[in-house]
Design an enzyme around this catalytic site. Structure first.
Site, short mmCIF file in Angstrom:
data_model
loop_
_atom_site.label_atom_id
_atom_site.label_comp_id
_atom_site.label_asym_id
_atom_site.label_seq_id
_atom_site.Cartn_x
_atom_site.Cartn_y
_atom_site.Cartn_z
N SER A 111 0.81 -1.22 0.00
CA SER A 111 0.00 0.00 0.00
C SER A 111 0.84 1.27 0.00
CB SER A 111 -0.94 0.01 1.21
OG SER A 111 -1.77 -1.12 1.20
N HIS A 128 0.63 4.38 4.52
CA HIS A 128 -0.04 5.05 3.41
C HIS A 128 0.45 6.49 3.26
CE1 HIS A 128 -3.74 2.14 3.43
NE2 HIS A 128 -2.59 1.52 3.29
#
Length: 272
Positions: free
Chosen positions: A176, A222
């Protein structure tokens, strides 16, 4: 988005890539790839291979997973949900318990391997679909080597922020960070091209909304990946044109990597 043989293409990115059709170079100095999806497909293949290896060796209980996932600090797993954070590896293993290594204990490779590691089917499916959609667009505009540099720097930036401010005994896995880096990089490219970034902003907004509202998601990974992708792309697209552009780009990417290494080194010193 426009259907392509592999993945999807942003019409504006296609137009920008074709603007200098007679050149062997992309708009930002990279070699023009004959297949803009190749690097993304190779990365997807690596992720799937690692996932299958973990699956056949025990899934969430795989010993391979223990070595690949990002864990800031190691601990001794006594079994049945009990851990001991006071003893080292030698004492742990000599008493028949399982040592869970961490980056601060020397398992530095986890900063990279965790970005190619998944356990849950939905996790790898979503990340690889995003790579399949976003990766070819960026590679088409910046070239293969530069795309790979953005991907790896984004991955390392995500891991670095997890390592720096995340829970020290909670493992983290997933691509991610790198995927958020691609989103950030495409945003920078579109802004430089003076193209409406509404499409990628929707992607970014939805994904950050999920990041901060769904439990169990590493916001550090993230956010770190996104910032890494933005910084790496800015180095590439805002480097001045001319014979020294590649030198400036390489120097900028090396400087970004050096900053991440310093952050990792400082965190390691603090934990040890």
């Amino acid at each position: 988005m426009r259907d392509a043989a592999v993945g999807f293409h942003c019409p504006d990115c296609v137009a920008e890539a074709k603007r200098t059709t007679r050149s062997a170079r992309t708009t930002y100095g990279g070699l023009r790839p004959t297949n803009a999806a190749l690097t993304s497909m190779v990365i997807i293949g690596i992720n799937v291979a690692v996932w299958l290896s973990i699956l056949v060796t025990g899934g969430s209980g795989s010993r391979l997973l223990d070595y690949l996932e990002l864990r800031p600090r190691g601990f001794c797993d006594l079994g049945q949900g009990l851990i001991n954070i006071q003893v080292g590896q030698a004492t742990c293993t000599s008493h028949g318990a399982t040592w869970m290594p961490g980056v601060a204990d020397g398992a530095w490779w986890q900063l990279v391997t965790s970005e190619f590691t998944h356990v849950q089917v939905m996790h790898i499916a979503f990340n690889m679909f995003a790579l399949y959609v976003l990766g070819p667009q960026l590679e088409m505009v910046v070239g293969r080597a530069r795309f790979l540099a953005v991907y790896l720097i984004s991955a390392l930036a995500g891991s670095a922020l997890v390592y720096a401010v995340g829970p020290i005994y909670t493992p983290t896995v997933g691509a991610s960070g790198a995927i958020f880096g691609l989103m950030g990089a495409l945003l920078v490219v579109l802004l430089k091209m003076r193209v409406n970034p509404q499409g990628i902003l929707v992607w970014i907004g939805i994904n950050f909304l999920l990041t901060f509202t769904v439990s169990g998601i590493s916001w550090q990974g993230h956010l770190g990946g996104f910032l890494g992708g933005v910084a790496a792309a800015a180095v590439l697209v805002y480097a001045p044109r001319g014979p020294r552009r590649t030198t400036v780009q390489v120097a900028g990417l090396v400087a970004l990597s050096a900053v991440l290494v310093v952050v990792i080194a400082l965190r390691t010193a603090a934990l040890t």
